[in-house]
Design an enzyme around this catalytic site. Structure first.
Site, PDB file in Angstrom:
ATOM      1  N   ASP A 161      89.780  12.277  27.344  1.00 12.24           N
ATOM      2  CA  ASP A 161      89.403  12.022  26.367  1.00 12.24           C
ATOM      3  C   ASP A 161      89.990  10.917  25.522  1.00 12.24           C
ATOM      4  O   ASP A 161      89.678  10.153  24.932  1.00 12.24           O
ATOM      5  CB  ASP A 161      88.998  13.632  25.494  1.00 12.24           C
ATOM      6  CG  ASP A 161      87.388  14.238  25.507  1.00 12.24           C
ATOM      7  OD1 ASP A 161      87.390  15.040  27.727  1.00 12.24           O
ATOM      8  OD2 ASP A 161      86.468  13.283  25.835  1.00 12.24           O
ATOM      9  N   GLN A 185      81.377  23.150  32.309  1.00 16.52           N
ATOM     10  CA  GLN A 185      81.013  21.854  33.329  1.00 16.52           C
ATOM     11  C   GLN A 185      81.664  21.606  34.575  1.00 16.52           C
ATOM     12  O   GLN A 185      80.711  20.583  34.809  1.00 16.52           O
ATOM     13  CB  GLN A 185      81.855  20.737  32.447  1.00 16.52           C
ATOM     14  CG  GLN A 185      81.114  20.375  30.486  1.00 16.52           C
ATOM     15  CD  GLN A 185      82.700  21.535  29.570  1.00 16.52           C
ATOM     16  OE1 GLN A 185      82.648  22.398  30.538  1.00 16.52           O
ATOM     17  NE2 GLN A 185      82.388  21.119  28.786  1.00 16.52           N
ATOM     18  N   ASN A 236      92.342  16.013  27.066  1.00 14.55           N
ATOM     19  CA  ASN A 236      91.469  16.605  27.879  1.00 14.55           C
ATOM     20  C   ASN A 236      90.929  17.762  27.567  1.00 14.55           C
ATOM     21  O   ASN A 236      91.359  18.461  26.766  1.00 14.55           O
ATOM     22  CB  ASN A 236      92.126  15.853  29.338  1.00 14.55           C
ATOM     23  CG  ASN A 236      90.334  16.414  30.535  1.00 14.55           C
ATOM     24  OD1 ASN A 236      89.649  15.247  30.014  1.00 14.55           O
ATOM     25  ND2 ASN A 236      91.129  16.958  31.249  1.00 14.55           N
ATOM     26  N   LYS A 237      89.852  17.766  28.284  1.00 13.94           N
ATOM     27  CA  LYS A 237      89.313  19.532  28.424  1.00 13.94           C
ATOM     28  C   LYS A 237      90.956  20.712  27.968  1.00 13.94           C
ATOM     29  O   LYS A 237      91.083  20.736  28.942  1.00 13.94           O
ATOM     30  CB  LYS A 237      88.779  19.468  29.394  1.00 13.94           C
ATOM     31  CG  LYS A 237      87.418  21.155  30.040  1.00 13.94           C
ATOM     32  CD  LYS A 237      86.941  21.377  28.337  1.00 13.94           C
ATOM     33  CE  LYS A 237      85.592  20.007  27.975  1.00 13.94           C
ATOM     34  NZ  LYS A 237      85.566  19.660  26.722  1.00 13.94           N
ATOM     35  N   ARG A 268      82.211  13.975  17.068  1.00 13.14           N
ATOM     36  CA  ARG A 268      82.829  14.666  17.801  1.00 13.14           C
ATOM     37  C   ARG A 268      84.706  14.226  17.183  1.00 13.14           C
ATOM     38  O   ARG A 268      84.876  12.557  17.828  1.00 13.14           O
ATOM     39  CB  ARG A 268      82.614  14.175  18.841  1.00 13.14           C
ATOM     40  CG  ARG A 268      81.764  16.007  19.254  1.00 13.14           C
ATOM     41  CD  ARG A 268      81.910  16.061  20.801  1.00 13.14           C
ATOM     42  NE  ARG A 268      82.201  16.882  20.760  1.00 13.14           N
ATOM     43  CZ  ARG A 268      82.871  17.441  22.375  1.00 13.14           C
ATOM     44  NH1 ARG A 268      81.632  16.144  23.145  1.00 13.14           N
ATOM     45  NH2 ARG A 268      83.895  18.006  22.577  1.00 13.14           N
ATOM     46  N   ARG A 283      77.833  14.810  27.285  1.00 15.62           N
ATOM     47  CA  ARG A 283      79.136  14.975  26.718  1.00 15.62           C
ATOM     48  C   ARG A 283      79.759  14.091  27.073  1.00 15.62           C
ATOM     49  O   ARG A 283      79.637  13.529  28.084  1.00 15.62           O
ATOM     50  CB  ARG A 283      79.664  16.548  26.992  1.00 15.62           C
ATOM     51  CG  ARG A 283      78.698  17.096  27.503  1.00 15.62           C
ATOM     52  CD  ARG A 283      78.564  16.640  29.448  1.00 15.62           C
ATOM     53  NE  ARG A 283      79.705  16.897  29.843  1.00 15.62           N
ATOM     54  CZ  ARG A 283      80.107  16.510  30.480  1.00 15.62           C
ATOM     55  NH1 ARG A 283      79.194  15.362  31.482  1.00 15.62           N
ATOM     56  NH2 ARG A 283      81.651  16.248  31.342  1.00 15.62           N
ATOM     57  N   GLY A 284      81.387  14.199  27.389  1.00 14.82           N
ATOM     58  CA  GLY A 284      82.722  13.014  28.353  1.00 14.82           C
ATOM     59  C   GLY A 284      82.217  11.980  27.783  1.00 14.82           C
ATOM     60  O   GLY A 284      81.580  11.296  26.601  1.00 14.82           O
ATOM     61  N   ALA A 285      83.698  11.525  27.614  1.00  8.00           N
ATOM     62  CA  ALA A 285      84.249  10.410  26.710  1.00  8.00           C
ATOM     63  C   ALA A 285      83.796   9.239  26.438  1.00  8.00           C
ATOM     64  O   ALA A 285      82.889   8.468  25.786  1.00  8.00           O
ATOM     65  CB  ALA A 285      86.054  10.256  26.777  1.00  8.00           C
TER      66      ALA A 285
END
Lengths: 369, 369
Positions: free
Chosen positions: A251, A210, A261-262, A99, A58-60
């Site tokens: 992201d 996270q 973002n998150k 995603r 995960r993570g852009a």
């Protein structure tokens, strides 16, 4: 499960790499951190899609690099099965759709496809794809290193005698989310290496924790003083002068500087604005979506399985365990991201330097876009 | 453990009552909700202090009522042991100090002490204390009923054809936190009873998940449609027009309208202001601290055990289970409350009516203060 070392015996510092057999991709299964460090082989495009969807990776930037390596797997399968470019492109489309929010994924997949297309020879595709994926990974690592260099002076300027610079971050935009260094963490690691005293407030980052799981694990391994707090806490800390700086990743960032973002990032940006704490977004330029200007209206926000809210994964007595925290009959909703409007962002830290979160200043750094 | 019925066989609608034996106090152990409904006997002042500190009972009004019943236990012990008023007052001091933020606790303990002192006879103290505690409990219940009546028109005014009024709440300010009806939930229950269609977004409320555990449990039992969300989510919901109204409770409200409430409330108030969503605080007047005007500087914020952040309590396979979510070596911090400045609050809903969150309008409703 393999020991916590990278191929060649070094300490892990990347979350993804080609397997020693030259056929598969290996990743750290981030769902099992911080309790277990498990290395998983991804052998097929479906493995990569599952790894992306399940948040094993995960993570852009890492999602982008995973997609790039996924095209390599697709190219190997096409070459071995005597299929053509169409088969690779079909697989690439599936990878790009794994995603919806991460713009890096589509970008990286397209980069590798482009490298393959140029050759015109499916037999050459695996080698070309591998080189393209390696180039993307190395470029992301270098971009993150540069984000660290450009962010370092912001932290140095906040250093005062006899107390650490206190930085708050949300989610994990560390090397686990990227390829090396991280985005939001790159200036932190650079400052620590430069001898600046630091303390990091780590937002736990519900529902998937996270921050509590991954950022805390990274910082502990890196010897960076840190404290985990519930996501609810940042406003209180800022009201009481206990935060000097907020740095988060992203992201997707629009050409006008809105940052997806998150989920929860927007709330921290509001608190930072209300308390005059500088709020920076760190990103490689691959995270810009140049086609979008109104983040709130134009960026689709992924809704994930409500059970990620209803259940919590943790560790009990030497084993991973999932517990339910809500009443059995209560529904939940799980929006994965929110959009922080550019007006709340002090600046963007990119591999080319720092700019304001507005269309003109972004274009100054990226005139070719 | 007893069945989920109140003494006399009715459905539970209060979280505390005198035991049928006329000596102990009985409470619902709120730490075990929503998974188990367990009734616990509190036999001594130490039992009450432990119940308050451990969050077996929580919520400003209920903490106050628990303290009041605690003085009753102290009076029984003093009368049985041939001790004097000094002994009761010493126990009352210990009760009042059990949690620092809740102003109701000191207020309720003082009320019962005052009723005892007037008699001058320790033998009469238990009876007087019981009557005073009952009066406080009944008055809190009546206050909450009136909060519901005064809040109802706010919700009715937001009702539109063909869609429910969407209300977001944080933590649990329901009947579990109060004595009946709740504070933030009182207008919700009143609106449901009046036939208004509703949907409640329930903030999970980390670290102790009072929303996910308690508010969701209450609403499910009350047949109110609701959805649990991570605390990070409210800003996104408000940005996208999915919230018509925010209502929260409070642990302490200053004479100028600043509201100390569960950590994270300030962040929701910021989002409500940024998106023009009305933000109301519901409270009985016992929650006002008339001696304080600057909430941010003057209200002490309780710091609780960091393990409440590092570990999550849940339910797995028919049993309560605690899991660790952070790396073993990472520290955590646990601030229990934050202060929402009056400037972010649309109005206060009290048992006397609704007022603006400013000193003048509060004094209009409470001219005797």
């Amino acid at each position: 499960m393999q020991p916590e070392t990278a191929p060649g015996g070094g300490r892990l510092r990347r979350p993804i790499w080609p397997a020693p057999d030259g056929r598969a991709v290996q990743v750290i299964d981030q769902r099992r951190l911080p309790h277990e460090t498990v290395i998983v082989d991804l052998n097929t495009v479906d493995d990569v899609i599952h790894a992306i969807r399940s948040l094993m990776v995960r993570g852009a930037p890492l999602i982008g690099v995973s997609g790039a390596w996924g095209v390599w797997l697709a190219a190997q399968a096409a070459a071995a099965g005597g299929r053509g470019f169409d088969a690779i492109e079909e697989e690439a489309r599936r990878l790009a759709a794994a995603r919806p929010t991460a713009v890096n994924l589509r970008w990286a997949v397209e980069c590798v496809l482009e490298a393959i297309r140029r050759s015109g020879d499916v037999g050459a595709a695996p080698g070309l794809a591998r080189r393209a994926a390696e180039d993307i990974a190395d470029a992301e690592a270098e971009n993150c290193r540069r984000i660290g260099l450009h962010g370092l002076p912001i932290i140095q300027a906040l250093a005062r005698d006899r107390r650490p610079v206190r930085i708050l971050t949300h989610c994990n935009a560390g090397w686990l989310a990227c390829v090396e260094h991280g985005t939001a963490t790159a200036p932190i690691y650079a400052a620590a290496a430069a001898g600046v005293e630091l303390h990091v407030w780590v937002d736990e980052t519900r529902p998937l924790n996270q921050g509590a799981r991954l950022t805390a694990w990274e910082l502990a391994r890196g010897g960076i003083p840190h404290t985990v707090v519930a996501d609810n806490t940042g406003g209180h800390l800022m009201q009481h002068g206990m935060v000097d700086l907020v740095i988060v990743g992203a992201d997707r960032v629009t050409a006008a500087g809105d940052a997806a973002n998150k989920i929860g990032t927007y709330l921290k940006a509001l608190a930072a604005r209300d308390t005059q704490v500088p709020f920076y977004v760190a990103l490689p330029s691959s995270t810009f979506d140049w086609s979008v200007t109104d983040g709130l209206r134009q960026i689709p926000i992924e809704e994930r399985d409500p059970d990620e809210v209803r259940f919590v994964d943790g560790w009990d007595g030497g084993a991973a365990r999932r517990v339910r925290i809500t009443p059995a009959e209560s529904p939940a909703a799980n929006y994965a991201f929110d959009v922080t409007p550019a007006r709340l962002i002090t600046g963007l830290i990119t591999e080319r330097g720092v700019c304001r979160a507005d269309a003109d200043d972004i274009r100054r750094l990226f005139p070719e876009k």
